[in-house]
Design an enzyme around this catalytic site. Sequence first.
Site, PDB file in Angstrom:
ATOM      1  N   HIS A 143       0.845  -1.190   0.000  1.00 48.83           N
ATOM      2  CA  HIS A 143       0.000   0.000   0.000  1.00 48.83           C
ATOM      3  C   HIS A 143       0.881   1.242   0.000  1.00 48.83           C
ATOM      4  CE1 HIS A 143      -2.730   3.096   1.622  1.00 48.83           C
ATOM      5  NE2 HIS A 143      -3.709   2.365   1.117  1.00 48.83           N
ATOM      6  N   GLU A 151      -2.925   2.121  -7.398  1.00 49.56           N
ATOM      7  CA  GLU A 151      -3.061   3.372  -6.662  1.00 49.56           C
ATOM      8  C   GLU A 151      -2.373   4.512  -7.418  1.00 49.56           C
ATOM      9  OE1 GLU A 151      -2.869   2.980  -2.070  1.00 49.56           O
ATOM     10  OE2 GLU A 151      -1.205   1.788  -2.861  1.00 49.56           O
ATOM     11  N   GLY A 191      -5.370  12.139  -1.787  1.00 49.24           N
ATOM     12  CA  GLY A 191      -5.251  13.155  -0.749  1.00 49.24           C
ATOM     13  C   GLY A 191      -6.177  14.330  -0.997  1.00 49.24           C
TER      14      GLY A 191
END
Length: 314
Positions: free
Chosen positions: A119, A219, A225
């Site tokens: 991750h 990702e 964000g």
Amino acid sequence: MKNIFINLKRFEVARSLGGLCDVDSPEKWITGLMGECIKLGLGTVADTQLSFLLPEALIIPAVNILKKFPMEETIAISIGCQGVHREDIKIGGNFGAFTTTLPATAAKAIGCEWAMIGHSEERRNMQSIMEAGLHKSKDSYADIVSDTVNQLMNKEVLCALNTGLKVLYCVGETAEEKGNGSFEEQMPQIKAVLKKQLEIGLTGAGCELNNNNVVIGYEPIWAIGPGKTPPDKEYIAYVSRLIKDTVKELYGFEIPVVYGGGLKEENAAMIASIDTIDGGLVALTRFSGQIGFYMEDLKKIIEKYIQVNEKKGG
């Protein structure tokens, strides 16, 4: 089979302590959450696997609450951990000297079926530690650090698979790795970064890639964000096809790819419409007002995803 992963990060921390949880007891929160999940019918969603990726302390109560329901009501739900250590417990070897870390065998023993590896938060943590230790400029050692992180991820992947855990292996490019210019100009850099993460990270995984024991989570780190602009459909379609083609080229197997940039109600229909995407990774479900994770919102996300997916015959 579509894979929906739910990464509950550290959402069990109460709001009074600075977290996002509406319940003061983490155990009460996770047992209530899993019970609500089953009562909402999410344990029986056809052709869909829901995998909850949990902090270690929440795994046993989550597994235990699932056992209290009939198996036919929980068939689509599995429990996983948010990472495993790069070494493991072995008969005749290390019996358990793993203070502060979670070996894959221990994760399996407490009821995990999945492990998330690589991750972006894990990669960033490892990278920052290495860069601090080098006492040199970040740019001078960028390739060395990146390769080392990928090698460590590979050790974790193999430990998980060797123990019988399935793996969500996350890959993605940062803003620096993506570079500047148009999307077409960025494509070669994106391909190079992702190919290296896949080539090094999956080395030795072998036939596990052909048994649906590994799922790739894409990702777009540069877009994750507050205030960041997420990639559009063209970008995600390109990268997910690139990942599938790269794994096929390197290892000879087709592999599922899920969108790890944040599957939510606003983008569920768009993500589901991409032929080369096989699910998604959910974290927060509510981003305004009382932000946090809510099971009723997860149900809406899944329903939107499935509705579009069924229309396209996926």
